[in-house]
Write an enzyme that holds these catalytic residues in place. Structure first.
Site, PDB file in Angstrom:
ATOM      1  N   TYR A 160      -2.995  -0.491  10.117  1.00 41.29           N
ATOM      2  CA  TYR A 160      -2.616  -0.557   9.163  1.00 41.29           C
ATOM      3  C   TYR A 160      -1.178  -0.206   8.388  1.00 41.29           C
ATOM      4  CZ  TYR A 160      -4.277  -0.784   4.376  1.00 41.29           C
ATOM      5  OH  TYR A 160      -3.655  -0.908   2.670  1.00 41.29           O
ATOM      6  N   SER A 204       0.792  -0.740   0.007  1.00 43.03           N
ATOM      7  CA  SER A 204       0.225   0.105   0.141  1.00 43.03           C
ATOM      8  C   SER A 204       0.791   1.132  -0.192  1.00 43.03           C
ATOM      9  CB  SER A 204      -0.569  -0.450   0.960  1.00 43.03           C
ATOM     10  OG  SER A 204      -1.446   1.201   1.127  1.00 43.03           O
TER      11      SER A 204
HETATM   12  N1  LIG Z   1      -8.947  -0.075  -1.323  1.00 45.14           N
HETATM   13  C1  LIG Z   1      -7.458   0.439  -1.643  1.00 45.14           C
HETATM   14  O1  LIG Z   1      -7.770   1.677  -2.089  1.00 45.14           O
HETATM   15  C2  LIG Z   1      -6.552  -0.305  -1.247  1.00 45.14           C
HETATM   16  C3  LIG Z   1      -5.224   0.896  -1.011  1.00 45.14           C
HETATM   17  C4  LIG Z   1      -3.978   0.474  -1.175  1.00 45.14           C
HETATM   18  C5  LIG Z   1      -3.719  -1.039  -0.444  1.00 45.14           C
HETATM   19  N2  LIG Z   1      -4.429  -2.339  -0.747  1.00 45.14           N
HETATM   20  C6  LIG Z   1      -4.970  -3.100  -0.207  1.00 45.14           C
HETATM   21  O2  LIG Z   1      -5.346  -3.662  -1.073  1.00 45.14           O
HETATM   22  C7  LIG Z   1      -5.688  -4.814  -0.576  1.00 45.14           C
HETATM   23  C8  LIG Z   1      -7.001  -5.899  -1.707  1.00 45.14           C
HETATM   24  O3  LIG Z   1      -7.731  -4.655  -0.498  1.00 45.14           O
HETATM   25  P1  LIG Z   1      -9.091  -4.173  -1.652  1.00 45.14           P
HETATM   26  O4  LIG Z   1      -9.194  -2.478  -1.293  1.00 45.14           O
HETATM   27  O5  LIG Z   1      -9.829  -4.606  -2.979  1.00 45.14           O
HETATM   28  O6  LIG Z   1     -10.377  -4.435  -0.580  1.00 45.14           O
HETATM   29  P2  LIG Z   1     -12.001  -5.525  -0.643  1.00 45.14           P
HETATM   30  O7  LIG Z   1     -12.051  -5.652   0.694  1.00 45.14           O
HETATM   31  O8  LIG Z   1     -12.848  -5.545  -1.928  1.00 45.14           O
HETATM   32  O9  LIG Z   1     -10.787  -7.266  -1.168  1.00 45.14           O
HETATM   33  C9  LIG Z   1     -10.075  -7.553  -0.003  1.00 45.14           C
HETATM   34  C10 LIG Z   1     -10.778  -9.624   0.499  1.00 45.14           C
HETATM   35  O10 LIG Z   1      -9.731  -9.880   1.348  1.00 45.14           O
HETATM   36  C11 LIG Z   1     -10.561 -10.640   1.815  1.00 45.14           C
HETATM   37  N3  LIG Z   1     -10.647 -11.197   3.360  1.00 45.14           N
HETATM   38  C12 LIG Z   1     -10.175 -10.532   4.336  1.00 45.14           C
HETATM   39  N4  LIG Z   1      -9.914 -10.546   5.174  1.00 45.14           N
HETATM   40  C13 LIG Z   1     -10.153 -12.389   4.671  1.00 45.14           C
HETATM   41  C14 LIG Z   1      -9.023 -13.709   5.484  1.00 45.14           C
HETATM   42  N5  LIG Z   1      -9.119 -13.216   6.411  1.00 45.14           N
HETATM   43  N6  LIG Z   1      -8.969 -15.082   4.771  1.00 45.14           N
HETATM   44  C15 LIG Z   1      -9.329 -14.745   3.393  1.00 45.14           C
HETATM   45  N7  LIG Z   1      -9.765 -13.388   3.034  1.00 45.14           N
HETATM   46  C16 LIG Z   1      -9.861 -12.480   3.314  1.00 45.14           C
HETATM   47  C17 LIG Z   1     -12.059 -10.284   2.165  1.00 45.14           C
HETATM   48  O11 LIG Z   1     -12.785 -10.738   1.853  1.00 45.14           O
HETATM   49  C18 LIG Z   1     -12.341  -9.117   0.077  1.00 45.14           C
HETATM   50  O12 LIG Z   1     -12.474 -10.207  -0.126  1.00 45.14           O
HETATM   51  C19 LIG Z   1      -5.538  -5.641   0.213  1.00 45.14           C
HETATM   52  O13 LIG Z   1      -4.444  -6.257   0.882  1.00 45.14           O
HETATM   53  C20 LIG Z   1      -5.658  -4.044   0.715  1.00 45.14           C
HETATM   54  O14 LIG Z   1      -4.924  -3.688   1.854  1.00 45.14           O
HETATM   55  C21 LIG Z   1      -5.978  -1.119  -0.772  1.00 45.14           C
END
Ligand SMILES: NC(=O)c1ccc[n+]([C@@H]2O[C@H](COP(=O)([O-])OP(=O)(O)OC[C@H]3O[C@@H](n4cnc5c(N)ncnc54)[C@H](O)[C@@H]3O)[C@@H](O)[C@H]2O)c1
Length: 276
Positions: A155, A142
């Site tokens: 986080y 991130s």
């Molecule tokens: N959306 C943003 O702005 C952003 C920015 C930087 C980094 N990220 C990172 O991107 C990655 C994906 O996140 P996203 O934004 O697509 O969110 P999201 O919530 O849409 O996707 C994350 C997925 O992980 C799954 N998950 C959570 N805990 C779990 C567990 N214990 N076991 C199995 N699955 C689990 C959730 O059910 C979900 O489907 C994450 O690592 C997040 O930190 C997101």
């Protein structure tokens, strides 16, 4: 011919958001994917994409869940070429001062369990297969992995730790397994919060986010899939290991007065509605 023809991928956090978009892209590039998530949305994804995706509903904080995912890949397709540790949760940017002391350990354990321990468990479970296939690992970091104010203290610390995993594992697993990461800035998803701190899912895009980005656009979830594809490609990323690819719409280079040097100029692409 796809960029990932013949590759077998184990992918966590595949049910929604960035993960779901990347798995869809991987399938279109010729990969076969074990799609892991704690929700059964991965079953929908498998129905959508057909026989090239096997859904595994599991909590990636458990060793058994990770072993189950790797076994699904080896039983169906006999190998694992890529492990993607993408599942993540957020602390909804909660400052330390607003976390009651008696809840801090539980919040820490839950958030670090998903964001830091789970990718380690996944790599460990897939390790023999990755060494055998001379494969690669991709972890989702991130903007918060190298900067403050991309999350709260839990986080931010967890994503800094992901940077550490990428560097240390790239060292430990060379020359057999490449290890890299992708560090998104923002994407329009609803990340789950920590149950321990009583947090619901929250929008990742806040009021004012678009204006703060030097590139002045909220990326789609699909905007990251090309970078994940590049890193998984044996030919295109053969010289990359230990790298966290920053994909932050310019956040880490923004200035004080204006987010970007051409923002606000009448002839700038975003202001005049031209696409880039
Ligand atoms: N959306 C943003 O702005 C952003 C920015 C930087 C980094 N990220 C990172 O991107 C990655 C994906 O996140 P996203 O934004 O697509 O969110 P999201 O919530 O849409 O996707 C994350 C997925 O992980 C799954 N998950 C959570 N805990 C779990 C567990 N214990 N076991 C199995 N699955 C689990 C959730 O059910 C979900 O489907 C994450 O690592 C997040 O930190 C997101």
């Amino acid at each position: 011919m796809g960029a990932l023809d013949g590759q077998v991928v184990v992918f966590t956090g595949a049910g929604a958001g960035i993960g779901r978009a990347v798995v869809t892209r991987y399938a279109s590039e010729g990969a076969r994917v074990v799609a892991v998530d704690i929700t059964d949305k991965v079953k929908e994804l498998a129905d959508e994409l057909g026989g090239v995706v096997i859904p595994v509903v599991a909590d990636v904080r458990s060793w058994e869940g990770n072993v189950q995912a790797v076994a699904a890949a080896t039983e169906a397709w006999g190998r694992v070429d890529v492990f993607v540790g993408n599942a993540g949760i957020t602390d909804a940017a909660r400052p330390l001062e607003d976390i009651p002391g008696h809840q801090l350990k539980a919040g820490f354990d839950e958030l670090f369990g998903v964001n830091v321990l789970a990718p380690l468990l996944g790599v460990r479970a897939a390790l023999d297969e990755l060494i055998r296939s001379r494969g690669s690992v991709i972890l989702t970091g991130s903007f918060a992995g190298a900067n403050a104010a991309g999350g709260g203290v839990l986080y931010t610390a967890s994503k800094h730790a992901v940077q550490g995993l990428v560097r240390q594992l790239a060292y430990e697993l060379a020359p057999d397994v490449r290890v890299n990461g992708v560090a998104p800035g923002v994407a329009p998803t609803r990340l789950k919060g920590t149950t321990a701190l009583g947090q619901a899912a929250t929008d990742s895009v806040l009021d004012g986010t678009r204006e703060a980005l030097p590139l002045q656009e909220i990326p789609t979830v699909d905007a990251y899939s090309g970078i994940f594809t590049l890193l998984a490609s044996r030919s295109e990323a053969a010289v990359m290991t230990g790298t966290m690819v920053s994909a932050d719409s310019g956040l880490s280079v923004r200035g004080i007065a204006r987010p970007g040097g051409r923002v606000g100029r009448t002839d700038a692409g975003a202001s005049s509605g031209e696409s880039r």
